[in-house]
Design a protein around this motif. Sequence first.
Motif, PDB file in Angstrom:
ATOM      1  N   GLN A 177       3.982   3.625   7.359  1.00 24.46           N
ATOM      2  CA  GLN A 177       5.329   3.060   7.279  1.00 24.46           C
ATOM      3  C   GLN A 177       5.712   2.641   5.861  1.00 24.46           C
ATOM      4  O   GLN A 177       6.872   2.372   5.584  1.00 24.46           O
ATOM      5  N   VAL A 178       4.732   2.594   4.957  1.00 22.41           N
ATOM      6  CA  VAL A 178       5.007   2.218   3.563  1.00 22.41           C
ATOM      7  C   VAL A 178       5.719   3.382   2.888  1.00 22.41           C
ATOM      8  O   VAL A 178       5.202   4.502   2.843  1.00 22.41           O
ATOM      9  N   ILE A 179       6.907   3.122   2.363  1.00 19.35           N
ATOM     10  CA  ILE A 179       7.728   4.189   1.779  1.00 19.35           C
ATOM     11  C   ILE A 179       7.250   4.585   0.390  1.00 19.35           C
ATOM     12  O   ILE A 179       7.084   5.753   0.088  1.00 19.35           O
ATOM     13  N   ASP A 180       7.014   3.605  -0.491  1.00 16.37           N
ATOM     14  CA  ASP A 180       6.556   3.893  -1.849  1.00 16.37           C
ATOM     15  C   ASP A 180       5.261   3.123  -2.086  1.00 16.37           C
ATOM     16  O   ASP A 180       5.263   1.917  -2.318  1.00 16.37           O
ATOM     17  N   PHE A 181       4.133   3.823  -1.998  1.00 21.20           N
ATOM     18  CA  PHE A 181       2.818   3.204  -2.093  1.00 21.20           C
ATOM     19  C   PHE A 181       2.646   2.424  -3.396  1.00 21.20           C
ATOM     20  O   PHE A 181       2.121   1.318  -3.394  1.00 21.20           O
ATOM     21  N   ARG A 182       3.097   3.014  -4.505  1.00 21.80           N
ATOM     22  CA  ARG A 182       2.954   2.335  -5.809  1.00 21.80           C
ATOM     23  C   ARG A 182       3.647   0.986  -5.805  1.00 21.80           C
ATOM     24  O   ARG A 182       3.063  -0.018  -6.192  1.00 21.80           O
ATOM     25  N   VAL A 183       4.887   0.967  -5.380  1.00 15.88           N
ATOM     26  CA  VAL A 183       5.652  -0.285  -5.355  1.00 15.88           C
ATOM     27  C   VAL A 183       4.995  -1.277  -4.401  1.00 15.88           C
ATOM     28  O   VAL A 183       4.859  -2.459  -4.718  1.00 15.88           O
ATOM     29  N   TYR A 184       4.554  -0.802  -3.248  1.00  8.46           N
ATOM     30  CA  TYR A 184       3.906  -1.665  -2.262  1.00  8.46           C
ATOM     31  C   TYR A 184       2.642  -2.298  -2.853  1.00  8.46           C
ATOM     32  O   TYR A 184       2.431  -3.514  -2.746  1.00  8.46           O
ATOM     33  N   LEU A 185       1.796  -1.482  -3.477  1.00  8.64           N
ATOM     34  CA  LEU A 185       0.538  -1.973  -4.036  1.00  8.64           C
ATOM     35  C   LEU A 185       0.784  -2.977  -5.161  1.00  8.64           C
ATOM     36  O   LEU A 185       0.178  -4.050  -5.194  1.00  8.64           O
ATOM     37  N   PHE A 186       1.677  -2.646  -6.084  1.00  8.52           N
ATOM     38  CA  PHE A 186       1.960  -3.566  -7.183  1.00  8.52           C
ATOM     39  C   PHE A 186       2.556  -4.878  -6.666  1.00  8.52           C
ATOM     40  O   PHE A 186       2.243  -5.948  -7.177  1.00  8.52           O
ATOM     41  N   THR A 187       3.404  -4.798  -5.644  1.00  8.86           N
ATOM     42  CA  THR A 187       3.990  -6.007  -5.063  1.00  8.86           C
ATOM     43  C   THR A 187       2.912  -6.855  -4.394  1.00  8.86           C
ATOM     44  O   THR A 187       2.892  -8.085  -4.545  1.00  8.86           O
TER      45      THR A 187
END
Length: 186
Positions: free
Chosen positions: A69-79
Motif C-alpha cells: 500500500q506504500v506508494i513511494d517507498f523512498r518518501v515513506y522510508l525517509f519519513t
Amino acid sequence: MLPNFTEISNLQNAVAKNSDESAYRKLFVLFYTPVIRFAKAIIHSEEVAEELYADAMMKIWLMGPKLEQVIDFRVYLFTLVKNSAFNHLKKYKGYNYVELDDLETFPISNETPINHIIEKELEQSLKKAIDTLPPKCQVVYRLVKNEGFSYKQVSEILSISTNTIEGHMTNALKKITFHMRKHLNS
C-alpha cells in the motif's frame, strides 16, 4: 544513485507479497547510505542513525502485505526515519552528540597537487558554509542536493509546505553563495 521508481517498487512488492529476503537485503543496502546520511544530519550521531535505520527497516519487514500500500517507498522510508530521529531527540533532549564529518564529498582530481589542494580547500569552505545553516535548512538542503529529492517529496518527508522548502533552499543557497564568495575573495 538509487535505482528508478519501478525497480524500487518491484523490490518492495517482492518483500510485501513473498517475504523475499533477497529483495529486502537489496532495499536495505540501496538505502543504507542515503538514509544514514539523512538521519545523521538530524541527530549528529552515526551510531544512533544506524540504529534508527535498522529499526525502520525492521518495521518495513514486519509490515508484510501492508507494504504494498506504500506508494513511494523512498518518501515513506525517509519519513519513518525522520519521525524516529525527532522522537529520539525529544527523548534525549539536552544530550549533546559529537558532530561527525560532514556529508559533502567531492571527486578527487589527480591532475596536479595544486588542483588537489584547491579542491580540498573549496570542499572545506563549502562544509563550513553548510555547517552555518540553521538545522532545518541543512536537512532540506541535503535532501534536495545530496539525495535528489524534489521539493514536493521533501515537503512530504518533513511535513512542511513546498513554499517552506523553497524558502529554506533560497536561504541556504544565498548563505552558501555569500560564504563561498567571501572565501574566494580572501
